[in-house]
Scaffold this motif. Structure first.
Motif, PDB file in Angstrom:
ATOM      1  N   GLN A   2       0.832  -1.204   0.000  1.00 22.96           N
ATOM      2  CA  GLN A   2       0.000   0.000   0.000  1.00 22.96           C
ATOM      3  C   GLN A   2       0.874   1.264   0.000  1.00 22.96           C
ATOM      4  O   GLN A   2       0.520   2.264  -0.620  1.00 22.96           O
ATOM      5  CB  GLN A   2      -0.955  -0.025   1.188  1.00 22.96           C
ATOM      6  N   SER A   3       2.027   1.200   0.673  1.00 28.10           N
ATOM      7  CA  SER A   3       2.866   2.410   0.666  1.00 28.10           C
ATOM      8  C   SER A   3       3.526   2.605  -0.701  1.00 28.10           C
ATOM      9  O   SER A   3       3.702   3.735  -1.159  1.00 28.10           O
ATOM     10  CB  SER A   3       3.897   2.366   1.791  1.00 28.10           C
ATOM     11  N   ALA A  45      -0.173   9.586  -3.310  1.00 27.74           N
ATOM     12  CA  ALA A  45      -1.207   9.770  -2.281  1.00 27.74           C
ATOM     13  C   ALA A  45      -0.675   9.228  -0.962  1.00 27.74           C
ATOM     14  O   ALA A  45       0.143   8.308  -0.954  1.00 27.74           O
ATOM     15  CB  ALA A  45      -2.475   9.021  -2.683  1.00 27.74           C
ATOM     16  N   PRO A  46      -1.118   9.785   0.170  1.00 28.67           N
ATOM     17  CA  PRO A  46      -0.689   9.244   1.459  1.00 28.67           C
ATOM     18  C   PRO A  46      -1.166   7.796   1.616  1.00 28.67           C
ATOM     19  O   PRO A  46      -2.219   7.435   1.086  1.00 28.67           O
ATOM     20  CB  PRO A  46      -1.392  10.143   2.490  1.00 28.67           C
ATOM     21  N   THR A  80      -4.663   7.150   2.718  1.00 25.94           N
ATOM     22  CA  THR A  80      -5.687   7.324   1.681  1.00 25.94           C
ATOM     23  C   THR A  80      -5.782   6.065   0.820  1.00 25.94           C
ATOM     24  O   THR A  80      -6.870   5.600   0.474  1.00 25.94           O
ATOM     25  CB  THR A  80      -5.318   8.537   0.793  1.00 25.94           C
ATOM     26  N   VAL A  81      -4.613   5.505   0.496  1.00 23.81           N
ATOM     27  CA  VAL A  81      -4.609   4.274  -0.298  1.00 23.81           C
ATOM     28  C   VAL A  81      -5.358   3.171   0.446  1.00 23.81           C
ATOM     29  O   VAL A  81      -6.179   2.445  -0.123  1.00 23.81           O
ATOM     30  CB  VAL A  81      -3.153   3.829  -0.605  1.00 23.81           C
ATOM     31  N   LYS A  82      -5.074   3.071   1.755  1.00 24.75           N
ATOM     32  CA  LYS A  82      -5.746   2.038   2.561  1.00 24.75           C
ATOM     33  C   LYS A  82      -7.257   2.215   2.495  1.00 24.75           C
ATOM     34  O   LYS A  82      -8.012   1.250   2.375  1.00 24.75           O
ATOM     35  CB  LYS A  82      -5.274   2.106   4.017  1.00 24.75           C
ATOM     36  N   SER A  83      -7.671   3.458   2.616  1.00 26.18           N
ATOM     37  CA  SER A  83      -9.113   3.668   2.638  1.00 26.18           C
ATOM     38  C   SER A  83      -9.731   3.414   1.253  1.00 26.18           C
ATOM     39  O   SER A  83     -10.820   2.861   1.146  1.00 26.18           O
ATOM     40  CB  SER A  83      -9.390   5.060   3.210  1.00 26.18           C
TER      41      SER A  83
END
Lengths: 213, 240
Positions: free
Chosen positions: A183-184, A192-193, A196-199
């Motif tokens: 995700q990072s 994107a932070p 935000t990706v996680k969400s």
């Protein structure tokens, strides 16, 4: 090539849910092939290899980014298929998906345990191309390939359901599944932070679950 | 993100597991839980089946002929093993050897030598061994260590080969029984010398107890549980 006919349509297993539509794998009896492996029929494994090794190597190569490692994983995957064919349960999903899951899991294990991966700058050109294809503004190039071969089971609606996602969350799913990015890494790639990706991924999973049933 | 968090549903966890977006630790946690949590295992199968069409996106890659030759040789080697097993001087070993379910836990090429060594080591042990564990790489490629316990209070760990520990890293040995909350460190280990470990501070060893060796930063995990990737893993079996 084999001692039994693995390509005859009439031996397509009932668990293919009667859907032997066109597509390159529509008439190959994956389940029967795995049953033959349990019986020690090496020609069945060879038939599976001839059928799928190039696509499997494509899938694995995208994740591990190294030709030699990808071939090692392909080797390990087929040995594992041979050893574990008896654990394949056709009532729990199609044989082709089972085979790809084995190869993909080995590839993901490899990048996880090696602390992974090459930086985005080091990626081979063809990977760069397909990343460009996953550009949120231009997903058409890859999305039309999703589900273009026959997988059996319940994968038919995937393309349609991916199309319903917003472009950027859809690109996150692509980079995670197809490229094996964390995700990072996805956050770095699309700027994107990670939160935000996680969400986005979380919401995409919920949306896909709702769409595919 | 911790997979125990209430805000991460079983379904979401399974989705991340299949996407490949869990950290190594989370991934391991889900793998462990799947063995007992049938709903989680079912959710993982759900996502595997639904998302597999994404594999069509990858372009096929030409495979060198040597790959099939290697696969074929590995399979021949595997298939020839049960016959040689009959020669084993230790009877329980023979039945164990012939237990395909057990061996399916291991896979792939290149472990014949290490395995032969494991058998030799085991065969020449005093008959009092109560438990043993073969610690293999997580992908099951090769056994790397053997744990033996002649009592439930003390065990010996032996390496089956030499391993290069990267600079600034250490191998740490862990164990966890099924009903423990988390793994307990048994200390740092070095390949090349058998290590005796007293279990006086722990409950007696039990069947199926998990053992693993992880790669940690020099000095070992600072938080008392594994933080680095699993290098070797196995479960205790009764050996007599």
């Amino acid at each position: 090539m084999g001692s039994r006919d693995l390509t005859s349509p009439e031996v397509v297993a009932p668990d293919e849910r009667g859907q032997s539509e066109s597509g390159h794998s529509g008439t190959f009896d994956y389940d029967g092939c795995l049953r033959a492996c349990v019986d020690g029929d090496k020609s069945a494994l060879k038939a599976l290899y001839v059928r799928e090794s190039q696509q499997l190597l494509g899938v694995v190569s995208r994740i591990v980014r190294d030709r030699a490692r990808a071939e090692d994983i392909l080797h390990d995957a087929f040995v594992r298929i041979w050893q574990r064919a008896s654990t394949f349960d056709a009532s729990r999903g199609g044989g082709r998906g089972w085979v790809y899951t084995i190869a993909r899991n080995l590839a993901l294990d490899t990048i996880r345990s090696s602390g992974k991966q090459v930086s985005t700058e080091d990626r081979p050109e063809e990977v760069g191309d397909i990343d460009a294809a996953a550009d949120p503004g231009n997903s058409q190039r890859w999305i039309e390939k999703v589900g273009s071969s026959h997988w059996g089971g319940n994968s038919e609606r995937l393309q349609e359901c991916l199309e319903r996602l917003e472009p950027i969350p859809r690109a996150c799913i692509f980079h995670a599944y197809v490229n094996g990015y964390s995700q990072s890494e996805i956050g770095d790639l699309i700027g994107a932070p990670v939160g935000t990706v996680k969400s986005w991924i979380k919401r995409s999973l919920v949306a896909l679950r709702g769409c595919m049933g | 993100m911790n997979t125990h968090d209430n805000d991460m549903s079983r379904d979401e966890m399974a989705g991340h597991y299949v996407l490949g977006t869990l950290t190594e630790e989370e991934h391991r946690e889900v793998s462990d839980r799947m063995r007992e949590d049938e709903q989680l295992a079912e959710a993982v199968r759900y996502w595997q089946e639904r998302l597999v069409g994404l594999c069509d996106v990858a372009e096929p890659v030409e495979v060198r002929e040597s790959v099939w030759e290697r696969i074929s040789a590995s399979i021949d080697e595997l298939d020839s093993r049960p016959e040689t097993a009959g020669d084993s001087p230790v009877s329980w070993m023979s039945s164990w050897w012939n237990n395909l379910v057990f061996w399916r836990g291991f896979s792939a090429a290149g472990f014949a030598c290490a395995l032969a060594l494991a058998i030799t080591l085991v065969a020449y042990q005093p008959a009092s061994s109560k438990y043993m564990v073969v610690l293999a790489t997580p992908e099951g490629h090769s056994p790397g260590w053997v744990v033996q316990a002649s009592t439930s209070r003390k065990l010996t760990l032996k390496a089956l080969g030499s391993f290069e520990i990267p600079e600034g890293k250490a191998l740490e040995f862990w164990t966890k029984a099924d009903d423990w909350d988390g793994p307990v460190s048994l200390g740092l280990v070095e390949p090349g010398q058998p290590i005796q470990i007293s279990l006086d501070d722990l409950p007696p060893l039990e069947e199926n107890q998990l053992f693993e060796i992880t790669l940690e930063n020099y000095g070992g995990s600072p938080i008392g549980r594994p933080t680095g990737p699993i290098q070797f893993i196995g479960r205790a079996v009764t050996s007599i």
